[in-house]
Enzyme design. Sequence first.
Site, PDB file in Angstrom:
ATOM      1  CG  ASP A 181       7.468   4.522  -1.183  1.00  0.00           C
ATOM      2  OD1 ASP A 181       7.169   4.178  -0.036  1.00  0.00           O
ATOM      3  OD2 ASP A 181       7.635   3.721  -2.119  1.00  0.00           O
ATOM      4  CG  ASP A 223       8.778   2.710  -6.422  1.00  0.00           C
ATOM      5  OD1 ASP A 223       8.050   2.763  -5.418  1.00  0.00           O
ATOM      6  OD2 ASP A 223       9.748   1.920  -6.529  1.00  0.00           O
ATOM      7  CE  LYS A 255       8.475 -18.229  12.738  1.00  0.00           C
ATOM      8  NZ  LYS A 255       7.854 -17.622  11.559  1.00  0.00           N
ATOM      9  CG  ASP A 290       4.075   5.398  -3.591  1.00  0.00           C
ATOM     10  OD1 ASP A 290       3.897   5.478  -2.367  1.00  0.00           O
ATOM     11  OD2 ASP A 290       5.000   4.737  -4.099  1.00  0.00           O
TER      12      ASP A 290
END
Length: 1081
Positions: free
Chosen positions: A353, A692, A465, A696
């Site tokens: 990852d 982590d 924004k 996963d």
Amino acid sequence: MSEKAPKKKQTSVAIDEHKLSFEELTQKYDTLIDTENPAKSGGLNTEDAARRLATDGPNVMAPPKRKSPIMRFVECILALFNLLLIIAGVLSFLLYALNTSVNQVSLYTGIIFILVAFMNAGIEFVQISKAESAMMAFLNMIPAKATAVRGGQLINLPAQDLVKGDIVYVRMGDKLPADIRIIKASDMKVDNSSLTGEAEPQLRLVNSTHDNPLEAENLAFNSTLVVSGEGFGVVVRCGDDTVIGQIANMTNSEKKRTSPMTAEIDFLVKFISSLAIGSGVIFFIIAMVIYKDLKTAFQVGIGVLTAWVPEGLYGTVTMLLTFAAQRMATQQVLVKQLTGVETLGAVTLLATDKTGTLTRNQMTVSIVWTHLTKWVIGGNASSLAAGESPFDSSVKGTQEIMNISALCTRARFNKTDVPMDQREIIGDATETGLLRLATQKLREFDSLSDRFPKVLDVPFNSDNKWAMTIHKMAHADGHFTQYMKGAPERVLKLCTSIVGPTGETIPLSEEHRKAFDEAYEYMASKGHRVLAFAKFEMDGTTYPESYVFNKEEKNFPMSGLTFVGLASLEDPPKHGVREAIGHCRRAGIKVVMVTGDHPLTAEAIARKINLVLTDTREGMAKKRGVPTEEVPEEDARAIVIHGERVDKLTDAEWDMIFSKEEIVFARTSPKNKLQIVKKAQSLGHIVGVTGDGVNDSPALKKADLGISMNISGSDVSKEAAAMILLDDNFASIINGIREGRLIFANLKKSIKYVLTHTMPEVIPQLLFVAVPLPVGIGALQILAIDLGFELFAALSFAFELPESEGLMKLQPRRPVDSDTIEHLRARRAFDRKFMSVATNEDGADDERELTNAERFRQLLSPEYWTRWAFAGNDGDVLVDLNTIVWAYLEVGILEYIGAQIVYFVVFYFYAADGVNYYITPTDLYNGQNASTAGWGANGAPPFTLHNGLVISVDDQAESLARAQSSVYFAIFMGQIGNLFACKTSMTSPLRAFSFKNMATYKALFGGLCVTILIIWVPGISSAFGSSIRTNPLYLLIGLANGVLIYLYSGLRFWLRQRFVPIKYNPEPLGLQMHATRYSNI
């Protein structure tokens, strides 16, 4: 609370609520929604909620089924090797029962066999018990309380009582209690990093334009954290039906493949067991035919069985792995499953990852553009690209950007009474990164907000924004200063001037806009998040000190601002990651990034950490100025795959992807990650997965080795993994790989050493029947070898150091290439011919082993014997042909010859009461045939030797005891030579390295003590069938044989290196192993 109704377990649930209108949402969940004022919504009444709770069950995840400890231990004790030992123990008890007064040794032997079997089972049981289910971590992820609207009232209730259709309220710091569809949000952002891999908190809105539910802005998922703002939503999924519940089911349902070492140990056990059972039965029958005595036949069978089986092998392997795991723990690598130690060394593909594993999961300012110049954080003149300068906090523009970062923000410290480096910043990841830079570069930071108080705050929203604040900050022309930060193109539109090269304010020109575009594109191309900064010094005449600003009236400037600059933030690589991946590639391990992040961001990070060094096909096309289709696929060694393609890939496309040297998968879902792992395994890869996040966990469990982070890792990922990096340092994996390769090499040496003594133990048992000759070594003495000095010596290999640095430059022991893939697929196709019932799941037939019935039918196939029975292994295995030849045909035979010579010499020079008997092999043969009892046995008659001397039964027994004692010691001395001969595999055993391990000498001392106890200590000696009158001088023959074995090993190594030299992995081109700003920031 109502009792839980039975629930069906679902493995996948389609999510489409993000596409529904409010009317459809209201109708589907039969709830009352007030979109304007959700707190006043009718929601569900108490009766509806109770009815749904009774029907659907509580908002919790179903725990997995678990085997009872008793059943688990029974499975361990019934393992083939343990079963074989138990059978040998039972046969020993039967032999003892035939004549309890004579066969005391059989009783001891049987007890030892049973104890060893239970010891082996106990070790395995303890290791299995340590691995708890990953599901328990999921059960703890739902928060205890939730705030919901029921009957028009905002109430607190247990989260497990939520049902579909409930309207819930969440705010900053809350953990989502279920999957919800947003109906109103105010600056609400959620941290999806553990679920999707997105490092930056994601804004939640009422509407969404994404088809992918994981990217939909109007959905928030169970267990994710609200990091800012607040919002209301309708519960659309509960318990097992939530996204996290689906991942839990995926994790719980996945079955891990047998580790390579476990499979090889299983093969060795089956191989040895087949030899032991086969030869034991054959010689039992022969003994019955020859001696016509059940007791003798039992003795033969047990002797052969005992000689073939290395009783201490399982304990040796387990203890070697335990010692290695303890060493790894000192290097911040915690091993939950012992076989994981070796598996890490065997990994051929490492799927990792990005967020939190390769990177810090911490947004950090990387580049600042102001004064029309790029200023690089942490840069120095030697490492900077053209047009970049080292960051200078004294420059006016960088000062202004840091002031804006410190004042125009909603991020804050959790405490201010501790030093700056000990404070935790609470807030949006982007604002946290900016604030962290300001704390490092600004003096008197804590007093800034007091010196320049905020009089107006307009937070960031999806329409503007940008975020804006006005501060009481005096300047030459007035009392107030306006600060703004936000999307670069939006902020630039509000500006009419810019900070020039020397810090002066100058009109904004087209040339400046072009420079802005170039800087913006440069930062964005690196995968960074880019923000713009502007300021406006308000005129004191228009905005006097008593002026009151109002957010609703917008009585503040909205144009004419001064553009200060840009800042780019990234989630930087962790320290040492670049070098770690470089070492992996040098070791022939393919490192693959699998992330939920954007492809551009993923590729940008990959290029900084040695993961991608060459151009992708798209990059080549851009450089050549041709369409991508015109670039041959084989020209590109790198590839970036979007997760949306994964479900549609054909087998040929998967083969093409994994043939690349540099691979990045981006925008992947948990299902995609699992698919990637399975496809890699189907090609023969031994797959390691690092991660982590919750997303996963299915891949971590399915992989041959799952590796989780400790500090940043979720509980789920840590439970699903077999290994945990305690310091979250990816570089620790290199230490683990080195340790894994070392333990495999040492295990292989240890097993090679242990198996070698089999032949000098087995052949005397066979000669007892086939010639016959008095048995050269007894069953208890064999057990003393296996569980005595052999155990000490075998364990010394656990402390062997690497022979050279070449260990990390070898190919993985089972490399994967086109030839191995073709071989594997052909073998699987052959196996499938004998599968009675095929599975429905894709690829499942490739993973399951043949049943015993299917295996038997396969053995009857001519193709099996002509093509597969003697097919070589792809790569290096724990017990290969070289080990078999060494142990059973070369050194094993040399040890037997040495022991047999000692055997005959001791008989020949046997003397008692001043009489030298000079017993020859012919005398032994004739004496063994003289009676059914055999030489020296109870009831055997005196025997007349070839020289006319008559030897009594007591002298027969004594001569045999001395001979067996000497054979025992001869095997010990031969094994000493073998011990030093097995110390090396990559270098010559005749070098000084073979003598450096101090544990070897401790083992020899321990083995010598055991030998002395068994041979020369009264009482113990007689129990083992030895003689305290054994002459130590005869042992010199065994010593000479040990030296001969050691010298032979040196000659053998020289010949192998001359004709079959060791091959190392070629150095990958372009690796950057020196420290850079990317590896040290």
